[in-house]
Design an enzyme around this catalytic site. Structure first.
Site, PDB file in Angstrom:
ATOM      1  N   HIS A   1     -11.493 -45.417  41.446  1.00 17.65           N
ATOM      2  CA  HIS A   1     -11.309 -45.830  40.050  1.00 17.65           C
ATOM      3  C   HIS A   1      -9.861 -46.134  39.672  1.00 17.65           C
ATOM      4  O   HIS A   1      -9.564 -46.329  38.506  1.00 17.65           O
ATOM      5  CB  HIS A   1     -11.896 -44.757  39.105  1.00 17.65           C
ATOM      6  CG  HIS A   1     -13.389 -44.627  39.204  1.00 17.65           C
ATOM      7  ND1 HIS A   1     -14.102 -43.571  38.700  1.00 17.65           N
ATOM      8  CD2 HIS A   1     -14.310 -45.450  39.770  1.00 17.65           C
ATOM      9  CE1 HIS A   1     -15.393 -43.741  38.941  1.00 17.65           C
ATOM     10  NE2 HIS A   1     -15.543 -44.863  39.596  1.00 17.65           N
TER      11      HIS A   1
ATOM     12  N   CYS B   1      -2.396 -56.866  33.946  1.00 16.49           N
ATOM     13  CA  CYS B   1      -2.357 -57.829  32.829  1.00 16.49           C
ATOM     14  C   CYS B   1      -3.768 -58.059  32.301  1.00 16.49           C
ATOM     15  O   CYS B   1      -4.664 -58.436  33.050  1.00 16.49           O
ATOM     16  CB  CYS B   1      -1.745 -59.148  33.303  1.00 16.49           C
ATOM     17  SG  CYS B   1      -1.687 -60.370  31.964  1.00 16.49           S
TER      18      CYS B   1
ATOM     19  N   THR C   1     -18.155 -33.224  40.802  1.00 12.81           N
ATOM     20  CA  THR C   1     -18.565 -34.457  40.120  1.00 12.81           C
ATOM     21  C   THR C   1     -19.983 -34.302  39.599  1.00 12.81           C
ATOM     22  O   THR C   1     -20.837 -33.712  40.274  1.00 12.81           O
ATOM     23  CB  THR C   1     -18.450 -35.709  41.015  1.00 12.81           C
ATOM     24  OG1 THR C   1     -19.059 -36.823  40.333  1.00 12.81           O
ATOM     25  CG2 THR C   1     -19.106 -35.529  42.375  1.00 12.81           C
TER      26      THR C   1
HETATM   27  P1  OAD Z   1     -17.627 -35.421  34.958  1.00  7.49           P
HETATM   28  O1  OAD Z   1     -16.812 -34.927  33.812  1.00  7.49           O
HETATM   29  O2  OAD Z   1     -18.798 -36.300  34.662  1.00  7.49           O
HETATM   30  O3  OAD Z   1     -18.182 -34.198  35.794  1.00  7.49           O
HETATM   31  C1  OAD Z   1     -17.379 -33.138  36.181  1.00  7.49           C
HETATM   32  C2  OAD Z   1     -18.256 -32.156  36.947  1.00  7.49           C
HETATM   33  O4  OAD Z   1     -17.418 -31.119  37.434  1.00  7.49           O
HETATM   34  C3  OAD Z   1     -19.344 -31.492  36.094  1.00  7.49           C
HETATM   35  O5  OAD Z   1     -20.588 -31.515  36.804  1.00  7.49           O
HETATM   36  C4  OAD Z   1     -18.851 -30.048  35.917  1.00  7.49           C
HETATM   37  O6  OAD Z   1     -19.925 -29.111  35.931  1.00  7.49           O
HETATM   38  C5  OAD Z   1     -18.027 -29.872  37.171  1.00  7.49           C
HETATM   39  N1  OAD Z   1     -16.914 -28.918  37.048  1.00  7.49           N
HETATM   40  C6  OAD Z   1     -16.146 -28.617  35.965  1.00  7.49           C
HETATM   41  N2  OAD Z   1     -15.182 -27.749  36.290  1.00  7.49           N
HETATM   42  C7  OAD Z   1     -15.323 -27.488  37.613  1.00  7.49           C
HETATM   43  C8  OAD Z   1     -14.620 -26.675  38.552  1.00  7.49           C
HETATM   44  N3  OAD Z   1     -13.565 -25.953  38.185  1.00  7.49           N
HETATM   45  N4  OAD Z   1     -15.059 -26.686  39.842  1.00  7.49           N
HETATM   46  C9  OAD Z   1     -16.130 -27.421  40.223  1.00  7.49           C
HETATM   47  N5  OAD Z   1     -16.836 -28.189  39.380  1.00  7.49           N
HETATM   48  C10 OAD Z   1     -16.434 -28.236  38.104  1.00  7.49           C
HETATM   49  O7  OAD Z   1     -16.597 -36.139  35.956  1.00  7.49           O
HETATM   50  P2  OAD Z   1     -16.894 -37.186  37.128  1.00  7.49           P
HETATM   51  O8  OAD Z   1     -18.152 -36.861  37.834  1.00  7.49           O
HETATM   52  O9  OAD Z   1     -15.659 -37.265  37.920  1.00  7.49           O
HETATM   53  O10 OAD Z   1     -15.054 -42.977  35.347  1.00  7.49           O
HETATM   54  O11 OAD Z   1     -17.083 -38.501  36.303  1.00  7.49           O
HETATM   55  C11 OAD Z   1     -17.274 -39.701  36.996  1.00  7.49           C
HETATM   56  C12 OAD Z   1     -16.631 -40.845  36.274  1.00  7.49           C
HETATM   57  O12 OAD Z   1     -17.108 -40.914  34.934  1.00  7.49           O
HETATM   58  C13 OAD Z   1     -15.122 -40.727  36.109  1.00  7.49           C
HETATM   59  O13 OAD Z   1     -14.395 -41.152  37.234  1.00  7.49           O
HETATM   60  C14 OAD Z   1     -14.867 -41.614  34.942  1.00  7.49           C
HETATM   61  C15 OAD Z   1     -15.976 -41.131  34.044  1.00  7.49           C
HETATM   62  O14 OAD Z   1     -16.327 -41.935  33.021  1.00  7.49           O
HETATM   63  C16 OAD Z   1     -14.453 -43.977  34.706  1.00  7.49           C
HETATM   64  O15 OAD Z   1     -13.664 -43.779  33.795  1.00  7.49           O
HETATM   65  C17 OAD Z   1     -14.838 -45.320  35.186  1.00  7.49           C
END
Ligand code: OAD
Length: 253
Positions: free
Chosen positions: A118, A126, A200
């Site tokens: 990402h 730009c 994630t």
């Molecule tokens: P999320 O915020 O959707 O998910 C984070 C995950 O981490 C959740 O399932 C939580 O339960 C878990 N979590 C929180 N704290 C934790 C810890 N200390 N140890 C282990 N797990 C933990 O984030 P992403 O899956 O990264 O994209 O989101 C994916 C994409 O959606 C991002 O890259 C972003 C977002 O919109 C874009 O902006 C295009």
């Protein structure tokens, strides 16, 4: 140590080719806000409402204000134990790390062979596609209180270093294609002995589909996450816990 943790630690020690995919949960202990779940919202907006070209076209100041808030938070954050364990694994031959995070903390922990699906929150590109390659800008920040409304805010937004037009964050937004080279590299990394998904929510594609692809290709699959996700029932080992606690245990079987 729980049986699942021991089993996974042994599998990691024995694996020749490891692939790790990470999300915002890996950086939570560093103080970077996650996108979904507790503390995941900025004001009343969901990420899908702000991280789009449509939102930027409608109100670039609002979108930049969100990114400025996140940049400010991230600037004060340091890599945590989970980043350091992954960086250690990345020094083993055959290890690849794929991240959805734009925060640079894997880079700062010294992670090798990193595929950044990402982009980076510290890079800009730009908005008018003038031909300027993306560039790094850590200095820009949101104008202070009193300078943030309407036309004034728009005049203070970052500009393209080549054409002077509006700059945008060089991150992938919803509805946008990922860099094909990154997608190829991520798919290539699904050819591995052990595929580990960490922190994630496993709902944003294509990253969310990689664990299934790795399993289809014969990898041993595992997940470390605070909450259950759509991947939990598909992987061979699912460990519910914080990445910063679980990963150091996995690194020392
Ligand atoms: P999320 O915020 O959707 O998910 C984070 C995950 O981490 C959740 O399932 C939580 O339960 C878990 N979590 C929180 N704290 C934790 C810890 N200390 N140890 C282990 N797990 C933990 O984030 P992403 O899956 O990264 O994209 O989101 C994916 C994409 O959606 C991002 O890259 C972003 C977002 O919109 C874009 O902006 C295009």
């Amino acid at each position: 140590m729980h049986a699942a943790t021991r089993e996974l630690a042994q599998a990691i020690a024995a694996a020749r080719r490891i692939t790790v995919v990470t999300g915002a949960g890996v950086s939570a202990a560093s103080g970077v806000p996650t996108f979904r779940g507790e503390g995941g919202l900025w004001r009343q907006y969901r990420p899908e409402e702000l991280a789009t070209a449509e939102a930027f076209r409608r109100d670039p100041a609002l979108v930049w204000e969100w990114y400025a808030w996140r940049r400010e938070r991230i600037a004060g954050c340091e890599p945590n134990a989970a980043h350091h364990v992954i960086a250690g694994w990345s020094r083993r031959p055959g290890c690849r790390v794929i991240t959805q995070n734009v925060d640079d903390l894997h880079v700062r922990a010294g992670t090798r062979h990193l595929i950044r699906l990402h982009g980076s929150i510290w890079e800009m590109s730009c908005w008018d596609h003038c031909g300027q390659a993306k560039w790094r800008d850590e200095a820009w920040s949101w104008p202070g209180p009193g300078e943030v409304s309407g036309a004034m805010a728009n005049r203070r937004l970052p500009r393209c270093i080549r054409c002077g037009g509006l700059a945008r964050p060089a991150v992938v937004w919803f509805g946008e294609a990922l860099d094909p080279a990154d997608v190829d590299a991520a798919l290539g990394a699904c050819d591995c002995d052990l595929f580990l998904t960490v922190g994630t929510s496993a709902v944003v594609h294509p990253a969310a589909g990689l664990v299934h692809e790795a399993r289809r290709r014969g990898a041993f699959t595992a997940e470390v996450n605070l909450d259950p996700t759509p991947a939990s029932s598909a992987v061979a080992v699912s460990i519910r816990g914080r990445a910063e606690d679980v990963l150091p245990r996995l690194a020392r079987p």
